[in-house]
Design a protein around this motif. Structure first.
Motif, PDB file in Angstrom:
ATOM      1  N   ILE A  52      -3.176   0.698   8.007  1.00 18.21           N
ATOM      2  CA  ILE A  52      -3.206  -0.325   6.957  1.00 18.21           C
ATOM      3  C   ILE A  52      -3.272  -1.703   7.607  1.00 18.21           C
ATOM      4  O   ILE A  52      -2.405  -2.057   8.407  1.00 18.21           O
ATOM      5  CB  ILE A  52      -1.956  -0.205   6.059  1.00 18.21           C
ATOM      6  CG1 ILE A  52      -1.877   1.190   5.431  1.00 18.21           C
ATOM      7  CG2 ILE A  52      -1.958  -1.293   4.995  1.00 18.21           C
ATOM      8  CD1 ILE A  52      -0.533   1.550   4.862  1.00 18.21           C
ATOM      9  N   TRP A  62      -8.329  -2.089  -0.291  1.00 19.72           N
ATOM     10  CA  TRP A  62      -6.966  -1.939  -0.824  1.00 19.72           C
ATOM     11  C   TRP A  62      -6.953  -1.556  -2.296  1.00 19.72           C
ATOM     12  O   TRP A  62      -6.036  -0.891  -2.752  1.00 19.72           O
ATOM     13  CB  TRP A  62      -6.181  -3.242  -0.618  1.00 19.72           C
ATOM     14  CG  TRP A  62      -6.742  -4.405  -1.380  1.00 19.72           C
ATOM     15  CD1 TRP A  62      -7.723  -5.247  -0.953  1.00 19.72           C
ATOM     16  CD2 TRP A  62      -6.393  -4.811  -2.702  1.00 19.72           C
ATOM     17  NE1 TRP A  62      -8.006  -6.173  -1.943  1.00 19.72           N
ATOM     18  CE2 TRP A  62      -7.195  -5.931  -3.021  1.00 19.72           C
ATOM     19  CE3 TRP A  62      -5.472  -4.347  -3.652  1.00 19.72           C
ATOM     20  CZ2 TRP A  62      -7.116  -6.593  -4.243  1.00 19.72           C
ATOM     21  CZ3 TRP A  62      -5.400  -5.016  -4.868  1.00 19.72           C
ATOM     22  CH2 TRP A  62      -6.205  -6.126  -5.143  1.00 19.72           C
ATOM     23  N   ILE A 122       0.841  -1.213   0.000  1.00 20.52           N
ATOM     24  CA  ILE A 122       0.000   0.000   0.000  1.00 20.52           C
ATOM     25  C   ILE A 122       0.869   1.253   0.000  1.00 20.52           C
ATOM     26  O   ILE A 122       0.666   2.168  -0.812  1.00 20.52           O
ATOM     27  CB  ILE A 122      -0.963  -0.003   1.207  1.00 20.52           C
ATOM     28  CG1 ILE A 122      -1.950  -1.185   1.128  1.00 20.52           C
ATOM     29  CG2 ILE A 122      -1.697   1.329   1.316  1.00 20.52           C
ATOM     30  CD1 ILE A 122      -2.888  -1.182  -0.058  1.00 20.52           C
TER      31      ILE A 122
END
Length: 194
Positions: A146, A192, A103
């Motif tokens: 995340i 995501w 990410i």
């Protein structure tokens, strides 16, 4: 020497998404601290890795001075760690760190592709509570948490809530491995892929 350098790169892959402790890395690889520092510089200059610095604004006392180490390419990380299949990735102990690496590296690449220098950092308090990414937009900051998991857990928002409470920023973003996309309190939940 080449074999030692290759071992060093594999050891770095095992530390992606984690604080960079050069002394520990050097000891484990059997090299000097200065050599480890030089080799990290070579990996940075080669655009294999990047270092994410701690958030420079101190709400209380910032104890963490070490940067976090990330790779630009999670395919390379996976190969270096011996991950060859989806099944291996799902059960791998570094799955969360690899997802975080993916990410953050994609967000950095997106900024660089727009000819912008990413103003990214991470935040960690004295108790080890951590926001994975802080995006500085100048007039405001966006904390980003995340998580590789697909099912949301209320504990995932603890660091965001703490950071927003200290910083006075409006809210944060939680990026996760599932499909959910909706507001949650002051924060936005994002999958995501979007």
């Amino acid at each position: 020497a080449l074999e030692t350098f290759q071992r060093f790169v594999r050891l770095c892959a095992g530390r992606t998404g984690q604080l960079l402790n050069l002394s520990s890395l050097a000891t484990e690889c059997g090299i000097t601290h200065n050599t480890a520092k030089s080799w990290i510089s070579v990996l940075e200059a080669s655009y294999l890795v990047f270092l994410l610095r701690p958030h420079h604004v101190s709400f209380n006392k910032r104890l963490v001075k070490m940067p976090k180490l990330y790779f630009y390419d999670v395919g390379l990380v996976s190969w270096l760690l011996g991950i060859r299949t989806t099944e291996q990735m799902i059960t791998h102990p570094l799955r969360g760190s690899i997802f975080e690496t993916f990410i953050i590296s994609e967000l950095i690449k997106s900024k660089l592709n727009q000819s912008e220098k990413p103003a990214f950092s991470f935040w960690r308090d004295s108790n080890g509570l951590e926001v994975d990414l802080v995006i500085d937009l100048g007039e405001r900051r966006i904390p980003v948490e995340i998580k590789a998991g697909e099912t949301l857990a209320s504990t995932w928002f603890k660091a965001l809530d703490t950071y927003v409470g200290l910083s006075g920023d409006q809210g944060g973003v939680l990026i996760h491995g599932g499909d959910a996309a909706h507001p949650r309190g002051r924060h936005l939940v994002r999958p995501w892929w979007g």
